[in-house]
Design a protein around this motif. Sequence first.
Motif, short mmCIF file in Angstrom:
data_model
loop_
_atom_site.label_atom_id
_atom_site.label_comp_id
_atom_site.label_asym_id
_atom_site.label_seq_id
_atom_site.Cartn_x
_atom_site.Cartn_y
_atom_site.Cartn_z
N ARG A 18 0.82 -1.21 0.00
CA ARG A 18 0.00 0.00 0.00
C ARG A 18 0.86 1.27 0.00
NH1 ARG A 18 -5.61 -0.57 0.95
NH2 ARG A 18 -6.09 -2.53 -0.06
N GLY A 22 -2.46 2.06 -4.14
CA GLY A 22 -3.59 1.24 -3.72
C GLY A 22 -4.83 2.09 -3.56
N CYS A 29 -3.32 3.91 3.34
CA CYS A 29 -2.93 4.95 2.38
C CYS A 29 -3.12 6.34 2.98
CB CYS A 29 -3.73 4.80 1.09
SG CYS A 29 -3.29 3.35 0.11
#
Length: 205
Positions: A18, A22, A29
Amino acid sequence: MMRVQEAVDCQYQVALARKSGGDPKSYTCYLYRQGLDKILKKCGEETFEAVIAAKGDDEGDTVGELNDVLYHLTVLLCALDVPLDNVMEQLNIRCASEGKTLDELSQVILERSVQKEGDSYTAYLFHEGLDKILKKVGEACSLLLIAAKNGDGEAVAYEAADLLYHLLATMLCKGIPMDALADELERRSEKTGNLKQFRQTNLNT
């Protein structure tokens, strides 16, 4: 059985993935976008909440808070490009072992916890009791945050290992089985690749 180790390894790999992109709606995130200070703040907050939970009688609450600490710790390691293997190496050194998993190290700690007080640091720690262990959890977290702010990857691995050691000691002191931790880790892994979805209400936390 290496259920806890495998679940933490999976969590680390997903968090690492991530970092390079992502779902922008994912909580991980969001943390990366907010930056290191936000991640450090959450590590500190979750560790504090785990200490408070450990003083209570609700095993599920304690396990949940410990999982929150583990989650934010893996995000911190990924943010600073500190390999989980480096942390595990330091944790094995901390336990005078080599190549053992989290599951195996918990058994090492448990066996040493019932030795005579002077036989090992672990024996001393358990002789002193839960409050002493929780004090060391807080100290380990503080030192980890300082190392992270200094950008010292080697120190981060060392302090992260120390925090993990004292979190395992907390569980064992309270009689919480590793299977309970593994169950919660695996349950959370079913949620969007082991990651939370952040909500608007999380933006100020």
